[in-house]
Scaffold this motif. Structure first.
Motif, mmCIF file in Angstrom:
data_model
loop_
_atom_site.group_PDB
_atom_site.id
_atom_site.type_symbol
_atom_site.label_atom_id
_atom_site.label_comp_id
_atom_site.label_asym_id
_atom_site.label_seq_id
_atom_site.Cartn_x
_atom_site.Cartn_y
_atom_site.Cartn_z
ATOM 1 N N UNK A 1 0.935 -1.221 0.105
ATOM 2 C CA UNK A 1 0.066 -0.103 0.016
ATOM 3 C C UNK A 1 0.837 1.218 -0.001
ATOM 4 N N UNK A 2 0.890 1.816 -1.268
ATOM 5 C CA UNK A 2 1.612 3.196 -1.131
ATOM 6 C C UNK A 2 0.720 4.288 -0.564
ATOM 7 N N UNK A 3 1.187 4.997 0.483
ATOM 8 C CA UNK A 3 0.330 5.994 1.075
ATOM 9 C C UNK A 3 1.064 7.107 1.511
ATOM 10 N N UNK A 4 0.188 7.857 2.089
ATOM 11 C CA UNK A 4 0.788 9.309 2.573
ATOM 12 C C UNK A 4 0.090 9.585 3.843
ATOM 13 N N UNK A 5 1.225 10.007 4.672
ATOM 14 C CA UNK A 5 0.821 10.525 6.027
ATOM 15 C C UNK A 5 -0.307 11.604 6.087
ATOM 16 N N UNK A 6 -1.592 11.493 7.026
ATOM 17 C CA UNK A 6 -2.497 12.392 7.070
ATOM 18 C C UNK A 6 -3.551 12.315 5.788
ATOM 19 N N UNK A 7 -3.495 11.332 5.335
ATOM 20 C CA UNK A 7 -4.335 10.891 4.184
ATOM 21 C C UNK A 7 -5.389 10.284 4.227
ATOM 22 N N UNK B 1 -8.313 5.035 5.068
ATOM 23 C CA UNK B 1 -9.712 4.252 4.695
ATOM 24 C C UNK B 1 -9.215 2.852 4.147
ATOM 25 N N UNK B 2 -8.526 3.186 2.854
ATOM 26 C CA UNK B 2 -8.198 1.627 2.354
ATOM 27 C C UNK B 2 -7.410 0.821 3.316
ATOM 28 N N UNK B 3 -6.578 1.257 4.189
ATOM 29 C CA UNK B 3 -5.739 0.565 4.947
ATOM 30 C C UNK B 3 -6.789 -0.356 5.842
ATOM 31 N N UNK B 4 -7.688 0.252 6.537
ATOM 32 C CA UNK B 4 -8.774 -0.039 7.337
ATOM 33 C C UNK B 4 -9.586 -1.261 6.545
ATOM 34 N N UNK B 5 -9.977 -1.072 5.230
ATOM 35 C CA UNK B 5 -10.907 -2.066 4.607
ATOM 36 C C UNK B 5 -9.831 -2.984 4.201
ATOM 37 N N UNK B 6 -8.519 -3.174 3.972
ATOM 38 C CA UNK B 6 -7.834 -4.291 3.623
ATOM 39 C C UNK B 6 -7.613 -5.080 5.043
ATOM 40 N N UNK B 7 -7.534 -4.242 6.139
ATOM 41 C CA UNK B 7 -7.585 -4.966 7.415
ATOM 42 C C UNK B 7 -8.942 -5.872 7.668
ATOM 43 N N UNK B 8 -10.052 -5.212 7.365
ATOM 44 C CA UNK B 8 -11.181 -5.853 7.477
ATOM 45 C C UNK B 8 -11.161 -6.853 6.527
ATOM 46 N N UNK C 1 -10.323 1.133 -2.373
ATOM 47 C CA UNK C 1 -10.288 -0.276 -2.533
ATOM 48 C C UNK C 1 -11.153 -1.039 -3.519
ATOM 49 N N UNK C 2 -10.981 -1.663 -4.481
ATOM 50 C CA UNK C 2 -11.753 -2.389 -5.319
ATOM 51 C C UNK C 2 -11.349 -3.716 -4.824
ATOM 52 N N UNK C 3 -12.246 -4.158 -4.002
ATOM 53 C CA UNK C 3 -12.096 -5.675 -3.394
ATOM 54 C C UNK C 3 -12.449 -6.749 -4.332
ATOM 55 N N UNK C 4 -13.387 -6.558 -4.947
ATOM 56 C CA UNK C 4 -13.675 -7.482 -6.148
ATOM 57 C C UNK C 4 -12.547 -7.725 -7.002
#
Length: 80
Positions: free
Chosen positions: A6-12, A17-24, A68-71
Motif C-alpha cells: 500500500x503506497x500511502x501518505x501521512x495524514x491522508x 480508509x483503504x488500510x482499514x478496509x484491507x484489514x477488514x 479499494x476495489x475488493x472485487x
C-alpha cells in the motif's frame, strides 16, 4: 509468495480508509502479507504516484488507486 504493498501518505484520509478496509477484508479472506510505503519517502515513488495515493500493488502491479476495489483484488488473487 505474493506481497501486497500500500503506497500511502501521512495524514491522508483515503489512505487510512483503504488500510482499514484491507484489514477488514483480511479477516474473511486470506490476503498476502501487506507492507505499507510512504510515497514521500522515495523520490521515484513521488514521481510515479504523486498525488494519486493510495495505490494498492500486488507484486509491484497496480490493483487499484484511491479506493479499494475488493472485487478486483479477489479476482486477481484467484489467478495467483
Amino acid at each position: 509468495m505474493s506481497t501486497l504493498t500500500l503506497v500511502h501518505r501521512q495524514d491522508c484520509p483515503l489512505c487510512d480508509e483503504m488500510l482499514a478496509e484491507l484489514r477488514e477484508l483480511g479477516r474473511t479472506l486470506a490476503l498476502p502479507p501487506l507492507e505499507t510505503v510512504d510515497v514521500d519517502s522515495d523520490a521515484q515513488l513521488q514521481r510515479r504516484y504523486g498525488l494519486h495515493v493510495p495505490v494498492l500493488l500486488l507484486d509491484g502491479t497496480v490493483v487499484c488507486r484511491h479506493r479499494l476495489d475488493a472485487a478486483e483484488l479477489q479476482r486477481i488473487l484467484r489467478r495467483v
